[in-house]
Design a protein around this motif. Structure first.
Motif, PDB file in Angstrom:
ATOM      1  N   ILE A  73      -5.339  30.649  -3.997  1.00  0.00           N
ATOM      2  CA  ILE A  73      -6.350  29.581  -4.047  1.00  0.00           C
ATOM      3  C   ILE A  73      -6.102  28.618  -5.212  1.00  0.00           C
ATOM      4  O   ILE A  73      -6.142  27.394  -5.015  1.00  0.00           O
ATOM      5  N   PRO A  74      -5.805  29.104  -6.440  1.00  0.00           N
ATOM      6  CA  PRO A  74      -5.525  28.142  -7.523  1.00  0.00           C
ATOM      7  C   PRO A  74      -4.337  27.214  -7.214  1.00  0.00           C
ATOM      8  O   PRO A  74      -4.306  26.079  -7.690  1.00  0.00           O
ATOM      9  N   ASP A  75      -3.375  27.678  -6.416  1.00  0.00           N
ATOM     10  CA  ASP A  75      -2.228  26.823  -6.064  1.00  0.00           C
ATOM     11  C   ASP A  75      -2.665  25.607  -5.250  1.00  0.00           C
ATOM     12  O   ASP A  75      -2.064  24.541  -5.343  1.00  0.00           O
ATOM     13  N   LEU A  84     -16.394  20.991  -9.581  1.00  0.00           N
ATOM     14  CA  LEU A  84     -16.215  21.078  -8.130  1.00  0.00           C
ATOM     15  C   LEU A  84     -14.736  21.010  -7.739  1.00  0.00           C
ATOM     16  O   LEU A  84     -14.057  20.022  -8.012  1.00  0.00           O
ATOM     17  N   ASP A  85     -14.263  22.090  -7.107  1.00  0.00           N
ATOM     18  CA  ASP A  85     -12.904  22.141  -6.564  1.00  0.00           C
ATOM     19  C   ASP A  85     -12.987  22.338  -5.051  1.00  0.00           C
ATOM     20  O   ASP A  85     -13.939  22.940  -4.545  1.00  0.00           O
ATOM     21  N   VAL A  86     -11.968  21.847  -4.355  1.00  0.00           N
ATOM     22  CA  VAL A  86     -11.936  22.044  -2.907  1.00  0.00           C
ATOM     23  C   VAL A  86     -10.579  22.624  -2.488  1.00  0.00           C
ATOM     24  O   VAL A  86      -9.542  22.251  -3.026  1.00  0.00           O
ATOM     25  N   ARG A 111     -11.346  36.817   2.428  1.00  0.00           N
ATOM     26  CA  ARG A 111     -12.089  37.630   1.450  1.00  0.00           C
ATOM     27  C   ARG A 111     -11.161  38.094   0.329  1.00  0.00           C
ATOM     28  O   ARG A 111     -11.502  38.029  -0.855  1.00  0.00           O
ATOM     29  N   LYS A 112      -9.974  38.547   0.705  1.00  0.00           N
ATOM     30  CA  LYS A 112      -9.029  39.043  -0.308  1.00  0.00           C
ATOM     31  C   LYS A 112      -8.573  37.915  -1.222  1.00  0.00           C
ATOM     32  O   LYS A 112      -8.427  38.100  -2.436  1.00  0.00           O
ATOM     33  N   ALA A 113      -8.345  36.736  -0.660  1.00  0.00           N
ATOM     34  CA  ALA A 113      -7.913  35.598  -1.484  1.00  0.00           C
ATOM     35  C   ALA A 113      -8.999  35.204  -2.480  1.00  0.00           C
ATOM     36  O   ALA A 113      -8.713  34.838  -3.621  1.00  0.00           O
TER      37      ALA A 113
END
Length: 255
Positions: A73-75, A84-86, A111-113
């Motif tokens: 997700i951070p990538d 706010l991030d999308v 969910r795992k991510a």
């Protein structure tokens, strides 16, 4: 430490204001309540991402890469404004539906991510596609609550039993105790008898689970996404902005 609140915005009918609700709620929580918000756009149409100004056709990486375990997700998260991030998507994600459906543990990929980044956010809001395929199931399995926007139409009411069947499937077949956080009446027109009748039926069916805020039928709410702006920026003093501010406050109070 407070737990991250994870909510899916879900309805199997299109055109009910699902993406409009997701992205305006995300901006509202981040801006007016100083909550750290992650919006995950798991709808291959990418409307919530595009409405926030993300160039969805220029993405090097997107949510499909996270689900395929080629990115985290951070990538792929894009900072929209403070707090706010999308995590965006575009139509290329639709091509992944069949391959992802064949992966082991396919219902739990999202969910795992999310578990890796949970401590970074107060809210994770997930905009679902208008169906109950593998993407919506991932969203619902990653959430503890679901917000159901319902437009004030006869067909809007008809869709309720389908939504309830889908949630029951998640609870029984997949053993995930998802709750209805609330039902949001959208496209409400006080001059229209059908609007009042549908609202009355919703209240009868869901009781206290219906949010007090009514989202009005306004041109500005429909126009705002094409300007890549939240309703708070596009028409800050209009009826739509006032309604979504009230709704944001309600969501904040419910948790």
């Amino acid at each position: 430490m407070a737990m991250t609140i994870k909510l899916s915005i879900f309805n199997m009918k299109g055109g009910v204001g699902k993406s409009t609700t997701t992205y305006n709620l995300a901006v509202g929580l981040a801006r007016f309540h100083k909550q750290r918000v992650l919006l995950i756009d798991i709808d291959p149409q990418g409307n919530a991402s595009a409405s926030l100004g993300v160039e969805i056709w220029e993405l090097d990486q997107q949510l499909k890469d996270v689900l395929r375990r080629n990115a985290t997700i951070p990538d792929v998260a894009i900072a929209i404004e403070e707090n706010l991030d999308v995590v965006p998507s575009n139509i290329l994600m639709a091509e992944e539906e069949i391959p992802i459906s064949g992966l082991p543990g396919r219902e739990l990929l999202l969910r795992k991510a999310i578990t890796q980044i949970e401590d970074d956010y107060d809210y994770v809001l997930i905009d679902c596609p208008p169906n109950i395929g593998v993407f919506s199931i991932n969203a619902l399995m990653a959430s503890e609550g679901v917000i159901i926007p319902v437009d004030m139409s006869y067909l809007g009411l008809l869709g309720i039993s389908a939504i309830e069947r889908a949630l029951e499937l998640i609870r029984s077949a997949l053993d995930h105790p998802i709750q209805v956080t609330g039902v949001l009446a959208t496209r409400f027109d006080a001059r229209n008898n059908l609007s009042k009748e549908v609202l009355a039926s919703l209240s009868e069916h869901f009781g206290d689970a219906v949010f007090k805020t009514l989202i009005p039928e306004t041109v500005k709410l429909r126009e705002a996404p094409s300007h890549s702006q939240s309703i708070f920026d596009y028409d800050p003093t209009g009826k739509g902005a006032i309604a979504y501010q009230d709704f944001t406050k309600e969501v904040k109070q419910w948790h």
